[in-house]
Design an enzyme around this catalytic site. Structure first.
Site, PDB file in Angstrom:
ATOM      1  N   GLY A  48       6.126   0.569   5.592  1.00 10.79           N
ATOM      2  CA  GLY A  48       7.569  -0.250   5.525  1.00 10.79           C
ATOM      3  C   GLY A  48       7.197   0.340   4.129  1.00 10.79           C
ATOM      4  O   GLY A  48       8.594  -0.037   3.637  1.00 10.79           O
ATOM      5  N   CYS A  49       6.257  -0.055   3.347  1.00  9.29           N
ATOM      6  CA  CYS A  49       6.283   0.871   1.563  1.00  9.29           C
ATOM      7  C   CYS A  49       7.198   2.027   1.031  1.00  9.29           C
ATOM      8  O   CYS A  49       7.688   1.571   0.088  1.00  9.29           O
ATOM      9  CB  CYS A  49       4.567   0.293   1.215  1.00  9.29           C
ATOM     10  SG  CYS A  49       3.893  -0.698   1.392  1.00  9.29           S
ATOM     11  N   THR A  50       7.042   2.546   2.712  1.00 11.85           N
ATOM     12  CA  THR A  50       7.166   3.675   2.314  1.00 11.85           C
ATOM     13  C   THR A  50       8.932   4.161   1.529  1.00 11.85           C
ATOM     14  O   THR A  50       9.566   4.053   0.707  1.00 11.85           O
ATOM     15  CB  THR A  50       7.177   5.489   3.100  1.00 11.85           C
ATOM     16  OG1 THR A  50       5.634   5.696   3.043  1.00 11.85           O
ATOM     17  CG2 THR A  50       7.772   6.293   2.604  1.00 11.85           C
TER      18      THR A  50
ATOM     19  N   LYS B  11       0.373  -1.284  -0.039  1.00 14.76           N
ATOM     20  CA  LYS B  11       0.084  -0.367  -0.033  1.00 14.76           C
ATOM     21  C   LYS B  11       1.010   1.431   0.129  1.00 14.76           C
ATOM     22  O   LYS B  11       1.394   1.205   0.396  1.00 14.76           O
ATOM     23  CB  LYS B  11      -1.087  -0.400   1.045  1.00 14.76           C
ATOM     24  CG  LYS B  11      -1.821   0.876   1.202  1.00 14.76           C
ATOM     25  CD  LYS B  11      -3.021   0.876   1.260  1.00 14.76           C
ATOM     26  CE  LYS B  11      -4.710   1.229   1.299  1.00 14.76           C
ATOM     27  NZ  LYS B  11      -4.859   1.218   0.123  1.00 14.76           N
TER      28      LYS B  11
ATOM     29  N   GLY C 130      10.665   2.255  -0.680  1.00 17.13           N
ATOM     30  CA  GLY C 130      10.253   2.928  -2.658  1.00 17.13           C
ATOM     31  C   GLY C 130      11.624   3.851  -1.799  1.00 17.13           C
ATOM     32  O   GLY C 130      12.090   4.270  -2.992  1.00 17.13           O
TER      33      GLY C 130
END
Length: 151
Positions: free
Chosen positions: A41-43, A36, A46
């Site tokens: 974690g995704c930030t 998401k 990325g």
């Protein structure tokens, strides 16, 4: 799937583009699936790809991040984090299913269907050379870069 040719696919991506795998023939393609936009974690993941982007580009690698979020969500996430690569919107899960990254996960004690954090490296001939599933973010992007440098 490992060591086999990945079928061509396309999906809408940020910057008004459509990502089509066949258009990247002759380049190494790193595809990372994440659950998401704008979550911790995704930030971080990325940002790690962003910070090492120059090193990936130097060895002829293209990076694509994919989640089920909308293009609008992707555009906001990309702009806020200043990602130098595109994000693909797989809202119908077609590419997620192609790579088998949809899994049942526990979230706050409930079973939910979601994207398993995974990364795939496709070589210059369109052949899948490496996959990581159930990725833990710390150190992962460096590990991917180290592998890409061997191709």
């Amino acid at each position: 799937m490992l060591d086999s040719k990945i079928p061509d696919f396309s999906l809408p991506a940020t910057s008004g583009t459509t990502f089509q795998l066949a258009e990247h023939s002759g380049k190494i393609v790193v595809i990372y699936f994440y659950p998401k936009d704008s979550t911790p974690g995704c930030t971080t993941q990325g940002q790690n790809f962003r910070d090492l982007h120059g090193e990936f580009a130097a060895v002829g690698a293209v990076i694509l991040g994919i989640s089920r979020d909308s293009l609008k969500s992707h555009e906001n996430f990309k702009a806020k984090q200043e990602f130098p690569f595109e994000l693909g919107a797989d809202t119908d899960e077609a590419v997620c299913n192609l790579f088998g990254v949809m899994k049942m996960k526990n979230m706050y004690g409930k079973q939910v269907r979601g994207v398993e954090r995974s990364t795939f490296v496709i070589d210059r001939n369109g052949v899948l050379r490496r996959e990581w599933r159930g990725v833990k973010v710390p150190g992962h992007v460096q590990e991917v870069l180290d592998f890409v440098k061997t191709l």
